[in-house]
Design an enzyme around this catalytic site. Structure first.
Site, PDB file in Angstrom:
ATOM      1  N   THR A  40       0.826  -1.212   0.000  1.00  0.00           N
ATOM      2  CA  THR A  40       0.000   0.000   0.000  1.00  0.00           C
ATOM      3  C   THR A  40       0.852   1.250   0.000  1.00  0.00           C
ATOM      4  OG1 THR A  40      -1.279  -1.283   1.564  1.00  0.00           O
ATOM      5  CG2 THR A  40      -2.071   0.929   1.096  1.00  0.00           C
ATOM      6  N   SER A  41       0.391   2.249  -0.754  1.00  0.00           N
ATOM      7  CA  SER A  41       1.026   3.561  -0.661  1.00  0.00           C
ATOM      8  C   SER A  41      -0.075   4.590  -0.801  1.00  0.00           C
ATOM      9  CB  SER A  41       2.071   3.759  -1.747  1.00  0.00           C
ATOM     10  OG  SER A  41       1.478   3.690  -3.001  1.00  0.00           O
TER      11      SER A  41
END
Lengths: 251, 177
Positions: free
Chosen positions: B34-35
Site C-alpha cells: 500500500t502507498s
C-alpha cells in the site's frame, strides 16, 4: 601601424576579429594585408562578412518597469537597397519581444521556429514563457546548429514577473549576454554602443525612453551605410505596447 | 472469460474494448504494498508500507520513495524494478527540461511526460506495460500537487489517494477524513 585581420566564422558580436584567411600566393608578407583587405571589401566577387550582407541595427533598452526595442527598416543586398519596411522585431507574446539582426533569411526562419516552439509551450503549459526562459530556449536552439549556425544575432527583451524588464543579446551560436541597461546588435552595433552609452540613464519613464532610444538608433544608423531607412520602435509597459515608426534620413 | 483469447498480445484489443494486459498490470499493482498521498494546503505528504521479505535485509538500501527533482518526489505500488526504470527515465526528462529552459520542470509537465512513457509501452511491439502505479507529489508555482499515474498511461490529480493492497479501506478512510 595596426594590421586589420578578418575572420569568417561567426564570432561574438561585441568584438569583431578580422583575419585574412587564404591566398598565401597573393600576399607574400603581412604589411600588404591592410591594403588587400580593403581591396577585398571593394571587390564584389569576394564575399564580405556574411553578417553584413543584408545590413541591420537592433537595440533594446531598459526603463522603469518598461523596456524599449528598436530596429532599422532597411533590407539590402550588399550595396543595393531592396526594401524599406523589413520587420526585424517580432512579438513572441505580449511581454516578450525578439529582434534579430544578421542574414535576413535566417532572421525570418529563426523567428518562425521560435514562434512554433513558444506556441507549443503555451499549449502544453497553459502559460506564457518568461523572458529568461525564452532566452535560454533561443540559446539552446542556436547552439544546436553550432557547426552550421544561423547567421543572426538576437536581441531579446521582455517584462518578467513583477514587471521587471529583462534584456539580453547573444551571438550567433548562443552565448548569452545579460545587461542591465542596453544591448545592441547588427552592422551598426559599434555606433550604437557609443550612442547608447552617451544617451542612456537608468529608470527612465516610457516617453523619455522612447526619445532616448530613437535618438540613439537614428544617429547610429546614419553612420552606417548598410542600415537605416527609418526606424521601428516598440515601447512596452505592463499595460500597453506602443509601436512607432521613425522617419530618419532615408538613405 | 472470453477475453482470455486476446490477452496474449498487448497490442490487440479484446472484443469488450479492453487491453487485457493493462488490466493484468493493474492487478499486479493491486497486489503490491500500500502507498498513499494527501495534499495539504501548504505541501503534499506521501507514504508507503515498507515490508521487507526478511529481517536480514538491509533496510537502508531499499528506497521506496524517490526524488525526481528537488521539489518533486514519487512513491509506487507494484513491481520495484519497474519503478526504478521509470524513476530513471523521469529524472532524465526533468533534467532535459531544465537544461533547455533553465527553469525547474512544472509537476504537470513531468507527470505528463512520465505518463507518455508508460503509454508508449502499451502500444509498442515486444514490450509489456509497467507493473507500477506512481503517486507523484510536487510543489511548484501552482502550489502543492498530487498525481497518480497508471500503467495505461492515464494520470489524475488527487486531493488524496491510495493504491496497492487494501486500497478500498484506505480510500474509505481518506474519504471520511
Amino acid at each position: 601601424e595596426k594590421e586589420e585581420v578578418r575572420l569568417d566564422f561567426p564570432p561574438s558580436h561585441r568584438r569583431r576579429l578580422y583575419l585574412v584567411l587564404s591566398l598565401p600566393s597573393t600576399f607574400p608578407d603581412f604589411s600588404s594585408v591592410r591594403k588587400s583587405s580593403k581591396l577585398y571589401s571593394e571587390n564584389p566577387k569576394f564575399p564580405m562578412s556574411i553578417f553584413e550582407y543584408n545590413g541591420s541595427a537592433v537595440v533594446a533598452m531598459v526603463g522603469k518597469n518598461c523596456f524599449a526595442i528598436a530596429s532599422d527598416r532597411r533590407l539590402g543586398v550588399q550595396l543595393q537597397t531592396i526594401a524599406t519596411d523589413f520587420q526585424r522585431i517580432s512579438k513572441i507574446h505580449d511581454r516578450v519581444f525578439i529582434g534579430l539582426s544578421g542574414l535576413a533569411t535566417d532572421v525570418q526562419t529563426l523567428y518562425q521556429r521560435l514562434v512554433f516552439r513558444h506556441k507549443l509551450y503555451q499549449l502544453r503549459e497553459e502559460r506564457d514563457m518568461k523572458p529568461e526562459t525564452f532566452a535560454s530556449l533561443v540559446s539552446a536552439i542556436l547552439y544546436e546548429k553550432r557547426f552550421g549556425p544561423y547567421l543572426c544575432q538576437p536581441v531579446i527583451a521582455g517584462l518578467g514577473d513583477d514587471n521587471k524588464p529583462f534584456i539580453c543579446t547573444m551571438d550567433s551560436i548562443g552565448a548569452k549576454e545579460l545587461a542591465k541597461d542596453f544591448v545592441v546588435s547588427g552592422t551598426a552595433s559599434e555606433s550604437l554602443y557609443g550612442a547608447c552609452e552617451a544617451m542612456y540613464k537608468p529608470d527612465m519613464e516610457a516617453e523619455e525612453l522612447f526619445e532616448t532610444i530613437s535618438q540613439a538608433l537614428l544617429s547610429s544608423v546614419d553612420r552606417d551605410c548598410l542600415s537605416g531607412w527609418g526606424g521601428h520602435v516598440y515601447i512596452v509597459t505592463p499595460t500597453e505596447i506602443k509601436e512607432r515608426i521613425l522617419k530618419g534620413r532615408m538613405d | 472469460m472470453g477475453d482470455s483469447q486476446y490477452s496474449f498480445s498487448l497490442t490487440t484489443f479484446s472484443p469488450s474494448g479492453k487491453l487485457v494486459q493493462i488490466e493484468h498490470a493493474l492487478t499486479a499493482v493491486g497486489s503490491g504494498q500500500t502507498s498513499l498521498g494527501i495534499k495539504a494546503s501548504n505541501g503534499v505528504v506521501i507514504a508507503t508500507e515498507k515490508k521487507l521479505p526478511s529481517i536480514l535485509v538491509d533496510e537502508a538500501s531499499v528506497q521506496k520513495i524517490q526524488h525526481l527533482t528537488p521539489n518533486i518526489g514519487t512513491v509506487y505500488s507494484g513491481m520495484g524494478p519497474d519503478f526504478r526504470v521509470l524513476v530513471r527515465k523521469s529524472r532524465k526528462q526533468a533534467e532535459q527540461y531544465l537544461r533547455l529552459y533553465k527553469e525547474p520542470i512544472p509537476v504537470t509537465q513531468l507527470v505528463r511526460e512520465t505518463a507518455t512513457v508508460m503509454q508508449e509501452f502499451t502500444q509498442s511491439g515486444g514490450v509489456r506495460p509497467f507493473g507500477v502505479s506512481l503517486l507523484v507529489a510536487g510543489y511548484d508555482d501552482k502550489g502543492p500537487q498530487l498525481y497518480q499515474v497508471d500503467p495505461s498511461g492515464s494520470y489524475f490529480s488527487w486531493k488524496a489517494s491510495a493504491m496497492g493492497k487494501n486500497v478500498s479501506n484506505a480510500k474509505t478512510f481518506l474519504e471520511k477524513r
